[in-house]
Write a protein that holds these residues in place. Sequence first.
Motif, PDB file in Angstrom:
ATOM      1  N   ALA A  48      -6.380  -1.133   1.728  1.00 32.89           N
ATOM      2  CA  ALA A  48      -7.695  -1.526   1.211  1.00 32.89           C
ATOM      3  C   ALA A  48      -7.643  -1.703  -0.301  1.00 32.89           C
ATOM      4  O   ALA A  48      -8.238  -2.645  -0.851  1.00 32.89           O
ATOM      5  N   GLU A  49      -6.922  -0.818  -0.980  1.00 40.47           N
ATOM      6  CA  GLU A  49      -6.838  -0.901  -2.431  1.00 40.47           C
ATOM      7  C   GLU A  49      -6.088  -2.158  -2.872  1.00 40.47           C
ATOM      8  O   GLU A  49      -6.502  -2.841  -3.815  1.00 40.47           O
ATOM      9  N   LEU A  50      -4.987  -2.479  -2.176  1.00 45.51           N
ATOM     10  CA  LEU A  50      -4.252  -3.689  -2.546  1.00 45.51           C
ATOM     11  C   LEU A  50      -5.084  -4.929  -2.255  1.00 45.51           C
ATOM     12  O   LEU A  50      -5.097  -5.876  -3.055  1.00 45.51           O
ATOM     13  N   ALA A  51      -5.794  -4.950  -1.127  1.00 49.28           N
ATOM     14  CA  ALA A  51      -6.651  -6.095  -0.822  1.00 49.28           C
ATOM     15  C   ALA A  51      -7.734  -6.256  -1.885  1.00 49.28           C
ATOM     16  O   ALA A  51      -8.037  -7.372  -2.318  1.00 49.28           O
ATOM     17  N   ARG A  52      -8.301  -5.143  -2.339  1.00 46.29           N
ATOM     18  CA  ARG A  52      -9.313  -5.202  -3.396  1.00 46.29           C
ATOM     19  C   ARG A  52      -8.715  -5.767  -4.688  1.00 46.29           C
ATOM     20  O   ARG A  52      -9.307  -6.645  -5.330  1.00 46.29           O
ATOM     21  N   ASP A  53      -7.523  -5.277  -5.069  1.00 43.53           N
ATOM     22  CA  ASP A  53      -6.898  -5.742  -6.309  1.00 43.53           C
ATOM     23  C   ASP A  53      -6.520  -7.211  -6.205  1.00 43.53           C
ATOM     24  O   ASP A  53      -6.663  -7.978  -7.182  1.00 43.53           O
ATOM     25  N   LEU A  54      -6.026  -7.634  -5.039  1.00 45.17           N
ATOM     26  CA  LEU A  54      -5.703  -9.042  -4.849  1.00 45.17           C
ATOM     27  C   LEU A  54      -6.952  -9.910  -4.927  1.00 45.17           C
ATOM     28  O   LEU A  54      -6.912 -11.016  -5.482  1.00 45.17           O
ATOM     29  N   SER A  55      -8.060  -9.405  -4.373  1.00 43.64           N
ATOM     30  CA  SER A  55      -9.285 -10.199  -4.417  1.00 43.64           C
ATOM     31  C   SER A  55      -9.730 -10.421  -5.856  1.00 43.64           C
ATOM     32  O   SER A  55     -10.161 -11.523  -6.225  1.00 43.64           O
ATOM     33  N   GLU A  56      -9.621  -9.390  -6.674  1.00 42.70           N
ATOM     34  CA  GLU A  56     -10.007  -9.536  -8.082  1.00 42.70           C
ATOM     35  C   GLU A  56      -9.078 -10.508  -8.799  1.00 42.70           C
ATOM     36  O   GLU A  56      -9.535 -11.345  -9.589  1.00 42.70           O
ATOM     37  N   ALA A  57      -7.775 -10.395  -8.510  1.00 43.09           N
ATOM     38  CA  ALA A  57      -6.816 -11.294  -9.153  1.00 43.09           C
ATOM     39  C   ALA A  57      -7.040 -12.741  -8.722  1.00 43.09           C
ATOM     40  O   ALA A  57      -6.906 -13.670  -9.531  1.00 43.09           O
ATOM     41  N   LEU A  58      -7.371 -12.953  -7.476  1.00 41.92           N
ATOM     42  CA  LEU A  58      -7.592 -14.313  -6.990  1.00 41.92           C
ATOM     43  C   LEU A  58      -8.879 -14.901  -7.545  1.00 41.92           C
ATOM     44  O   LEU A  58      -8.943 -16.103  -7.859  1.00 41.92           O
ATOM     45  N   ARG A  59      -9.898 -14.079  -7.697  1.00 45.16           N
ATOM     46  CA  ARG A  59     -11.150 -14.591  -8.282  1.00 45.16           C
ATOM     47  C   ARG A  59     -10.928 -15.027  -9.721  1.00 45.16           C
ATOM     48  O   ARG A  59     -11.503 -16.029 -10.168  1.00 45.16           O
ATOM     49  N   ILE A  60     -10.102 -14.274 -10.464  1.00 42.79           N
ATOM     50  CA  ILE A  60      -9.762 -14.690 -11.827  1.00 42.79           C
ATOM     51  C   ILE A  60      -9.075 -16.049 -11.813  1.00 42.79           C
ATOM     52  O   ILE A  60      -9.237 -16.855 -12.741  1.00 42.79           O
ATOM     53  N   ARG A  61      -8.339 -16.317 -10.735  1.00 40.60           N
ATOM     54  CA  ARG A  61      -7.638 -17.597 -10.591  1.00 40.60           C
ATOM     55  C   ARG A  61      -8.528 -18.672  -9.969  1.00 40.60           C
ATOM     56  O   ARG A  61      -8.049 -19.741  -9.605  1.00 40.60           O
ATOM     57  N   GLY A  62      -9.811 -18.393  -9.840  1.00 44.00           N
ATOM     58  CA  GLY A  62     -10.765 -19.388  -9.373  1.00 44.00           C
ATOM     59  C   GLY A  62     -10.873 -19.547  -7.878  1.00 44.00           C
ATOM     60  O   GLY A  62     -11.431 -20.552  -7.402  1.00 44.00           O
ATOM     61  N   ARG A  63     -10.357 -18.559  -7.103  1.00 43.06           N
ATOM     62  CA  ARG A  63     -10.407 -18.678  -5.651  1.00 43.06           C
ATOM     63  C   ARG A  63     -11.456 -17.738  -5.071  1.00 43.06           C
ATOM     64  O   ARG A  63     -11.423 -16.525  -5.324  1.00 43.06           O
ATOM     65  N   PRO A  64     -12.401 -18.249  -4.291  1.00 46.65           N
ATOM     66  CA  PRO A  64     -13.334 -17.364  -3.589  1.00 46.65           C
ATOM     67  C   PRO A  64     -12.568 -16.511  -2.584  1.00 46.65           C
ATOM     68  O   PRO A  64     -11.582 -16.966  -1.985  1.00 46.65           O
ATOM     69  N   VAL A  65     -13.004 -15.283  -2.370  1.00 46.60           N
ATOM     70  CA  VAL A  65     -12.287 -14.346  -1.511  1.00 46.60           C
ATOM     71  C   VAL A  65     -13.278 -13.597  -0.629  1.00 46.60           C
ATOM     72  O   VAL A  65     -14.372 -13.232  -1.068  1.00 46.60           O
ATOM     73  N   LEU A  66     -12.864 -13.357   0.607  1.00 52.13           N
ATOM     74  CA  LEU A  66     -13.598 -12.461   1.501  1.00 52.13           C
ATOM     75  C   LEU A  66     -12.624 -11.401   1.991  1.00 52.13           C
ATOM     76  O   LEU A  66     -11.592 -11.736   2.587  1.00 52.13           O
ATOM     77  N   VAL A  67     -12.919 -10.132   1.717  1.00 48.18           N
ATOM     78  CA  VAL A  67     -12.089  -9.012   2.150  1.00 48.18           C
ATOM     79  C   VAL A  67     -12.690  -8.431   3.427  1.00 48.18           C
ATOM     80  O   VAL A  67     -13.878  -8.099   3.467  1.00 48.18           O
ATOM     81  N   VAL A  68     -11.863  -8.306   4.454  1.00 53.10           N
ATOM     82  CA  VAL A  68     -12.295  -7.774   5.751  1.00 53.10           C
ATOM     83  C   VAL A  68     -11.361  -6.642   6.144  1.00 53.10           C
ATOM     84  O   VAL A  68     -10.138  -6.801   6.095  1.00 53.10           O
ATOM     85  N   GLY A  69     -11.922  -5.506   6.535  1.00 50.36           N
ATOM     86  CA  GLY A  69     -11.133  -4.390   7.033  1.00 50.36           C
ATOM     87  C   GLY A  69     -11.066  -4.411   8.541  1.00 50.36           C
ATOM     88  O   GLY A  69     -12.106  -4.557   9.208  1.00 50.36           O
ATOM     89  N   SER A  70      -9.874  -4.267   9.096  1.00 53.74           N
ATOM     90  CA  SER A  70      -9.742  -4.365  10.549  1.00 53.74           C
ATOM     91  C   SER A  70     -10.468  -3.241  11.281  1.00 53.74           C
ATOM     92  O   SER A  70     -10.854  -3.403  12.446  1.00 53.74           O
ATOM     93  N   ALA A  71     -10.690  -2.086  10.623  1.00 53.68           N
ATOM     94  CA  ALA A  71     -11.394  -0.987  11.289  1.00 53.68           C
ATOM     95  C   ALA A  71     -12.826  -1.373  11.635  1.00 53.68           C
ATOM     96  O   ALA A  71     -13.435  -0.760  12.525  1.00 53.68           O
TER      97      ALA A  71
END
Length: 219
Positions: A48-71
Amino acid sequence: MMGGVRLEAITWERLTDATADRIAGLTAADGGPWLRVAVDGAPAAPTAELARDLSEALRIRGRPVLVVGSAGFWRPASLRYEYGKRDPDAYYDRWLDTGALWREVFDPLDPGAGGTGRVLPDLWDPVTDRATRSPYAELPRGGVLLLHGALLLGHWFPFDLSVHLRLSPAALARRTQEDDHWTLPAFARYEDEVGPGEAADVVVRMDDPRHPAWHRPEP
């Protein structure tokens, strides 16, 4: 070394940035406008933490992101616990509602299925054992789905990139809470049947989370 593969020491910050760069440069395998990325690992791994960090990094790069947890797509307790609350084979085979993930997450991002980008971020709360009733989220064209959780590979989900946070059996046992040790045979089975260390595009060895190392084959 890991299975004959040389690992490179890396910081979590560098790993996040390099992985985000790779995702930002990808084209969806089906030619569609959305990317689907897995962050796979046992509960003892910080998916979850890596997905969160990747989402922030991708948004900085101009990409919309949706994070979904399988649980959020586990089946109701009546189905998960049909063979008891500590059955590792049920945990492996039955807890994750793969059909719901296809229907609510992957099909809406499939241009061949008339995908609209309208994704349900979760379906069931495993703590309250009730439907979440969450609203649908619109993932714009050019957006990235980041699905994180355990046992994600081997289901034929259409991931454009998969990251596996890897723990040796000893590290997994050491970092798994004692009450959850009954799940360890499920992860041994995952190793035998799926081989996530070979199946994933990016593998991060994190027996010591302060000093991760990774292997990332060139695309």
